[in-house]
Write a protein that holds these residues in place. Structure first.
Motif, short mmCIF file in Angstrom:
data_model
loop_
_atom_site.label_atom_id
_atom_site.label_comp_id
_atom_site.label_asym_id
_atom_site.label_seq_id
_atom_site.Cartn_x
_atom_site.Cartn_y
_atom_site.Cartn_z
N ALA A 288 -4.36 -5.88 -2.73
CA ALA A 288 -3.41 -5.04 -3.48
C ALA A 288 -3.49 -5.35 -4.97
O ALA A 288 -3.51 -6.50 -5.38
CB ALA A 288 -2.00 -5.28 -2.96
N HIS A 289 -3.55 -4.30 -5.77
CA HIS A 289 -3.61 -4.45 -7.23
C HIS A 289 -2.78 -3.33 -7.86
O HIS A 289 -3.17 -2.19 -7.74
CB HIS A 289 -5.06 -4.37 -7.72
CG HIS A 289 -5.15 -4.49 -9.21
ND1 HIS A 289 -5.52 -5.64 -9.85
CD2 HIS A 289 -4.90 -3.59 -10.19
CE1 HIS A 289 -5.50 -5.44 -11.17
NE2 HIS A 289 -5.14 -4.21 -11.40
N PRO A 290 -1.67 -3.63 -8.53
CA PRO A 290 -1.07 -4.96 -8.67
C PRO A 290 -0.61 -5.50 -7.32
O PRO A 290 -0.51 -4.76 -6.34
CB PRO A 290 0.10 -4.71 -9.62
CG PRO A 290 0.41 -3.26 -9.55
CD PRO A 290 -0.88 -2.58 -9.20
N ASN A 291 -0.32 -6.80 -7.32
CA ASN A 291 -0.07 -7.49 -6.06
C ASN A 291 1.32 -7.19 -5.51
O ASN A 291 2.25 -7.97 -5.65
CB ASN A 291 -0.27 -8.99 -6.25
CG ASN A 291 -0.11 -9.74 -4.94
OD1 ASN A 291 -0.11 -9.13 -3.87
ND2 ASN A 291 0.04 -11.04 -5.02
N LYS A 292 1.44 -6.01 -4.91
CA LYS A 292 2.67 -5.65 -4.19
C LYS A 292 2.26 -4.67 -3.11
O LYS A 292 1.34 -3.88 -3.29
CB LYS A 292 3.70 -5.04 -5.14
CG LYS A 292 3.21 -3.87 -5.99
CD LYS A 292 4.32 -3.36 -6.88
CE LYS A 292 3.82 -2.35 -7.90
NZ LYS A 292 4.88 -1.90 -8.80
N TRP A 293 2.90 -4.72 -1.99
CA TRP A 293 2.48 -3.87 -0.89
C TRP A 293 3.59 -3.73 0.13
O TRP A 293 4.51 -4.56 0.19
CB TRP A 293 1.22 -4.42 -0.22
CG TRP A 293 1.30 -5.87 0.16
CD1 TRP A 293 1.09 -6.93 -0.66
CD2 TRP A 293 1.63 -6.41 1.45
NE1 TRP A 293 1.26 -8.11 0.04
CE2 TRP A 293 1.59 -7.83 1.34
CE3 TRP A 293 1.94 -5.84 2.69
CZ2 TRP A 293 1.86 -8.68 2.41
CZ3 TRP A 293 2.21 -6.68 3.76
CH2 TRP A 293 2.16 -8.08 3.62
N VAL A 294 3.50 -2.66 0.90
CA VAL A 294 4.50 -2.35 1.91
C VAL A 294 3.80 -2.01 3.22
O VAL A 294 2.79 -1.31 3.22
CB VAL A 294 5.36 -1.14 1.47
CG1 VAL A 294 6.17 -0.58 2.63
CG2 VAL A 294 6.28 -1.52 0.32
N THR A 295 4.30 -2.54 4.33
CA THR A 295 3.96 -1.92 5.61
C THR A 295 5.26 -1.63 6.35
O THR A 295 6.29 -2.26 6.09
CB THR A 295 3.08 -2.82 6.51
OG1 THR A 295 3.85 -3.97 6.88
CG2 THR A 295 1.81 -3.25 5.83
N MET A 296 5.19 -0.68 7.24
CA MET A 296 6.36 -0.37 8.06
C MET A 296 5.94 -0.08 9.49
O MET A 296 4.93 0.58 9.73
CB MET A 296 7.11 0.85 7.50
CG MET A 296 7.92 0.54 6.25
SD MET A 296 9.03 1.90 5.81
CE MET A 296 10.34 1.69 7.03
N ASP A 297 6.75 -0.57 10.42
CA ASP A 297 6.68 -0.12 11.82
C ASP A 297 7.70 1.00 11.92
O ASP A 297 8.84 0.84 11.46
CB ASP A 297 7.10 -1.24 12.78
CG ASP A 297 6.12 -2.40 12.77
OD1 ASP A 297 4.95 -2.20 12.40
OD2 ASP A 297 6.53 -3.52 13.15
N ILE A 298 7.33 2.11 12.56
CA ILE A 298 8.22 3.25 12.47
C ILE A 298 8.55 3.84 13.84
O ILE A 298 7.71 4.47 14.49
CB ILE A 298 7.62 4.33 11.53
CG1 ILE A 298 7.56 3.75 10.10
CG2 ILE A 298 8.47 5.59 11.54
CD1 ILE A 298 6.92 4.65 9.09
#
Lengths: 424, 555
Positions: free
Chosen positions: B324-334
């Motif tokens: 990730a760039h910038p170093n932030k990220w999201v995952t979700m179980d939905i």
């Protein structure tokens, strides 16, 4: 689907009030009186049953026509150097019309729940998170960790609907589920399992939560600590909790940002979210932020897709100028930077505008009363009672269709704000 | 009002018309025959101009939960491209995760008149439609995601018959108001919830015992038997993993000859050769596409710079999070339905891997022979923002330009690619196939993507220019449903496009079981899940266009 039988009783009615969008309500409507017959809770019952009182707009305390009231708002906006459109307790189309009006009128947009919501947004925009949604909780959670929040006071049916269902998809024994509170203790018994297993409570003061969460994250990451207690909690207790989280197959860490009411709580939310990411190196764990009240999720969603940003953009320069600090409407009002406040609050008569000397326009739920009469008051309909609409629930994923249950003649926020935009 | 567009050079592959000078007549938003009495109300002189149908982006992430997460998490990306309000246009933001309004305006300004959201989660379909409703000018629609939903996997684990699965697919597509079916990392999003970290084509879901291959076969058969024109839209296993070309080749040959669209194939065409253990599989993949006529692909070309990747593939996005760039990220179980992952990403021309990704995409474009079976995408915004399409078209049409860019990239990557030796240059006709006629045929739009009588008057007019990037950036005119919306590259009118759907038939008795499932396991009632036609019409500016099913499908 929400449907009415011959006796004037509506089935499968979704609640735009409860944050988790319970849509199993049975509701009767007699003339203008709405009564929740089945599956109500204190928040939803108040939401549906608040009676209609005033129906006529007022300008400077004098009753007038809707058209006149709309003209007056447009005049105020035309003469304004800085309008703030806030409150924003509304639905999808109310949010759309507020964004369109802010864009045209070069106003700032904010929501009444932003103080809490931004404790989460600042984390999303800095490091992100791994989150889940309600049906995953319902079917998968084996350990629920509640951080710093007495969630049942704000979400009375959360446990009944999401944690103690009769059956799950994966044949999990519901009684095997553990609930642990870190920080505030629960105010009632909703977190107690159907067979009476009580939640474990690891109490600490709000002021100690930042440190306690940091220590818990450190323990999960395998760090050794010199201290033997933190915030009045023995490290061994937190070590046990860390081991339980690591052993769980699908832990869920939940919090209500509104209830983490201390300075820089976003840093604690960030620690929590990073801890969840750390847990996912080996097992599965997810965050679950609880919000979704007074249309906050809906309004932030609409703002994000129409402008690129959640709340707190200023359109004064002709484009969305996002600043979570400078465009905090409460700060702007306190620093006397606002000459016109448009306050929208169509769900809850108790969510009145903040006390201010600024000229104030209120689009409020009928029944709202004021310490100080606003310059303009327009009683508006409540989404899901007086007019159809759509609203997002807490997880920002699921949205519900809201039906018109009665014909009150009250205009929708969308109708009023769109008319103001036209008149501008 | 009858309008005559006079003397343009028509490029209309749907009718085999390649650069022929003809007149086009437009009335009430449609292309019509020349009036017998010769009377017209307005004439626009297009002599010397290149005339094509409006372009169709058959795979672009323009609406829905993950796109809005991307918007919300990227204030710094918007800041460099905030868009001021004008008399005509709302303010907003552009670049990687544009606001809906700006996205619609910019698509139209580039001559695009339709875009299709490829990853609509059934449970989040309402939101996708809300966002597309707020996307001006272009037509829209979407593919609904199945394959990691617990309902389907339960059916498959119970070995339910194909008829039941067909009913469920038809029910889902109908009530989420979609035009196609997508599968993302088949079963993998679900497996991630059980803590599986990868899922190969023949690897079993640890709970259901179902494999991705079985899911692909069941769903592609359902789509075919229901007569849904758009083949099953497949984001395959192992996205981004070196060596995934073998999985991709297996997927192509393992589908029993059923129609299948493999999306952003570039991300699935990686080998493991060389010092970097990362090599191009484009030649083998292209050969497999060339010889398997049931397969269509879009490329998912990467272009250099900052963007954001937004995907339903929570499993692979989580696996990639360190990039990730910038170093932030999201995952979700939905919602026992699907998942998502959002990672900002910067493709760097001096990175061996990124440079080779760029080359793999272009090799694929140039080695797949049939332009009717390959489509121009960057998987917006995952490979690059859609606004880079004119640049991509120039790379395809201009070999010397392509090789100039190539020569500046990571030197080891250059050595690992055969791109420099490929002479092919796309023609205008082939570009029109990929972005118009072929795309309309692939999505199943009977009345779009062509300039024949009866078609919708979505028309784009260009000034021929050897600089293809310049040519495709700024059309002279764009007509949407017969109305001029762009003149000299600038927007002059804002209209609202329609939402294209299909309505395959199903046996309504499946609702009995579905209702019980919703009541017991989900958190919303089945009736409230369904998106009504009225919701698409919404405040009045939306509309629904039901496209015909293929013969053999039941209408």
């Amino acid at each position: 689907m929400t449907e009415r039988n011959e006796a004037g009783v509506w089935q499968e009615v979704p609640s735009p009030f409860c944050g988790i969008a319970s849509d199993d309500l049975t509701i009767s409507v007699n003339d203008q009186q709405v009564t929740v017959i089945e599956n109500g809770d204190p928040i939803t019952v108040k939401g549906f049953e608040t009676p209609i009182t005033d129906t006529v707009p007022r300008v400077d305390g004098q009753e007038t026509s809707l058209a006149n009231a709309v003209q007056r708002i447009a005049e105020l906006m035309r003469d304004s150097q800085q309008t703030v459109i806030s409150g924003l307790g509304t639905d999808l189309n109310g949010a759309r019309s507020a964004m369109a009006l802010a864009d045209k009128g070069r106003a700032t947009v904010d929501h009444m729940n932003s103080t809490g919501a931004f404790r989460n947004f600042l984390v999303l925009q800095d490091t992100g998170w791994m989150n889940t949604t309600l049906a995953e909780v319902k079917n998968r959670v084996d350990l629920l960790l509640v951080v710093g929040s007495d969630i049942e006071s704000a979400y009375p049916r959360f446990y009944e609907r999401m944690v103690w269902p009769q059956e799950t998809l994966f044949s999990q024994d519901i009684e095997s589920r553990d609930v642990i509170y870190l920080g505030k203790a629960p105010s009632g018994d909703a977190s107690t399992s159907p067979k009476g297993k009580k939640a474990q409570v690891i109490p600490c003061d709000d002021a100690d939560l930042p440190e306690v969460m940091s220590v818990l994250r450190a323990l999960i990451a395998g760090r050794t600590l010199q201290a033997d207690q933190i915030g009045g909690i023995a490290i061994s207790v937190l070590s046990d909790l860390a081991e339980k989280l690591k052993a769980a197959k699908y832990s869920v860490v939940t919090w209500s940002a509104a209830m983490l009411d201390f300075d820089h709580a976003e840093a604690t939310v960030q620690t929590l979210c990073e801890m969840v990411k750390d847990l996912n190196v080996e097992t599965r764990s997810s965050g679950l932020p609880l919000g979704g009240k007074e249309g906050d999720t809906t309004v932030n969603q609409v703002a994000a897709w129409q402008s690129g940003y959640p709340m707190r953009s200023n359109f004064n320069r002709g484009y969305p100028d996002y600043d979570p600090y400078l465009s905090d409407s409460l700060r702007m009002l306190a620093d006397d930077e606002v000459d016109t406040l448009i306050w929208v609050s169509s769900f809850d008569i108790d969510r009145t505008p903040p006390k201010t000397d600024t000229t104030t326009v209120v689009l409020g739920r009928s029944g709202m009363t004021f310490g100080q009469e606003p310059a303009v008051f327009i009683p508006v309909g409540t989404p899901g009672i007086d007019h159809a609409g759509r609203a997002f629930r807490t997880d920002s994923v699921v949205s519900i269709p809201l039906r018109q249950l009665r014909d009150s003649g009250l205009p929708s926020t969308f109708e009023v704000l769109s008319a103001v935009e036209q008149a501008l | 009002m009858l309008m005559k567009l006079t003397g343009g050079r028509i490029v209309d592959p749907a009718h085999g018309v390649n650069d022929e000078v003809r007149d086009i007549y437009v009335n009430n938003g449609r292309i019509v025959k020349a009036p017998s009495d010769g009377k017209i109300d307005q004439e626009i002189n297009l002599r010397g101009k290149v005339v094509m149908a409006g372009a169709i982006d058959m795979h672009t992430h323009i609406g829905g939960g993950k796109v809005n997460i991307a918007r919300t998490m990227l204030p710094e990306d918007h800041a460099a491209d905030v868009v001021a309000r004008t008399e005509l246009m709302r303010s907003g933001c552009g670049h990687a995760a544009p606001s809906t309004l700006t996205a619609g305006y910019r698509y139209a300004e580039m001559g695009y008149t339709a875009g299709f959201e490829p990853a609509i989660l059934p449970i989040n379909a309402r939101q996708a439609h809300m966002e597309m409703h707020d996307t001006p000018i272009i037509d829209k629609g979407g593919y609904v995601m199945l394959g990691s939903d617990d309902y389907l996997l339960r059916m498959m684990a119970a070995n339910d018959d194909q008829e039941s699965i067909n009913n469920y697919v038809a029910w889902t597509i109908t009530h989420s108001q979609a035009i196609g079916v997508k599968v993302v990392n088949p079963g993998g999003i679900n497996a991630f919830k059980f803590n599986q970290r990868k899922l190969d084509l023949d690897e079993k879901n640890s709970f259901y015992g179902v494999t991705p291959r079985e899911i692909l076969l069941r769903l592609s058969r359902a789509v075919k038997e229901l007569g849904i024109p758009h083949p099953l839209h497949v984001h395959g296993c192992n996205l981004g993993v070196p060596g995934n070309m073998n999985t991709t080749l297996d997927t192509i040959t393992g589908i029993d000859g059923l129609p299948m669209h493999m999306t952003h194939i570039q991300f699935h065409s990686y080998g493991t050769e060389g010092d970097f253990k990362f090599s191009s599989g484009a030649a083998e993949i292209a050969e497999a596409i060339n010889s398997n006529k049931n397969i269509t692909v879009d490329v998912g070309q990467i272009l250099f710079g900052q963007t954001v990747t937004a995907s339903g593939d929570s499993m692979m996005q989580h696996a990639a999070h360190s990039h990730a760039h910038p170093n932030k990220w999201v995952t979700m179980d939905i919602e026992c339905d699907a998942g998502c992952g959002v990672l900002p990403f910067k493709y760097k021309d001096q990175s061996y891997v990124n440079a080779l990704q760029w080359m793999i995409g272009l090799e694929t474009f140039l080695l797949v022979e049939d332009p009717w079976r390959i489509f121009l995408t960057t998987d917006h915004p995952n490979g690059a923002p859609f606004t880079s399409y004119p640049h991509l078209i120039k790379l395809l049409m201009d070999k010397s330009f392509r090789n100039d860019v190539l020569s500046e990239l990571h030197p080891e990557a250059q050595k690992a690619s055969r791109l420099a030796s490929i002479d092919r240059e796309y023609s205008l006709y082939e570009i029109a196939i990929m972005t118009r006629a072929g795309a309309a045929k692939l999505v199943g739009l009977a009345d779009r993507g062509h300039l024949g009588v009866g078609g919708a008057a979505d028309i784009t007019v260009y000034t021929d220019d050897d600089d293809r990037e310049k040519m495709f950036s700024k059309p002279d005119y764009v007509f949407k449903d017969g109305k001029m919306v762009v003149e000299n590259g600038d927007l002059i009118d804002v209209t609202w496009g329609t939402t294209h759907v299909v309505k395959p038939e199903y046996d309504n008795s499946i609702e009995k079981e579905l209702k019980g499932y919703f009541d017991k396991y989900l958190t919303m009632k089945m009736g409230n899940f369904k998106i009504s036609d009225d919701e698409i019409v919404d405040d009045g500016r939306g509309s629904l266009t039901i496209q015909p099913l293929h013969k053999g499908g039941r209408i």
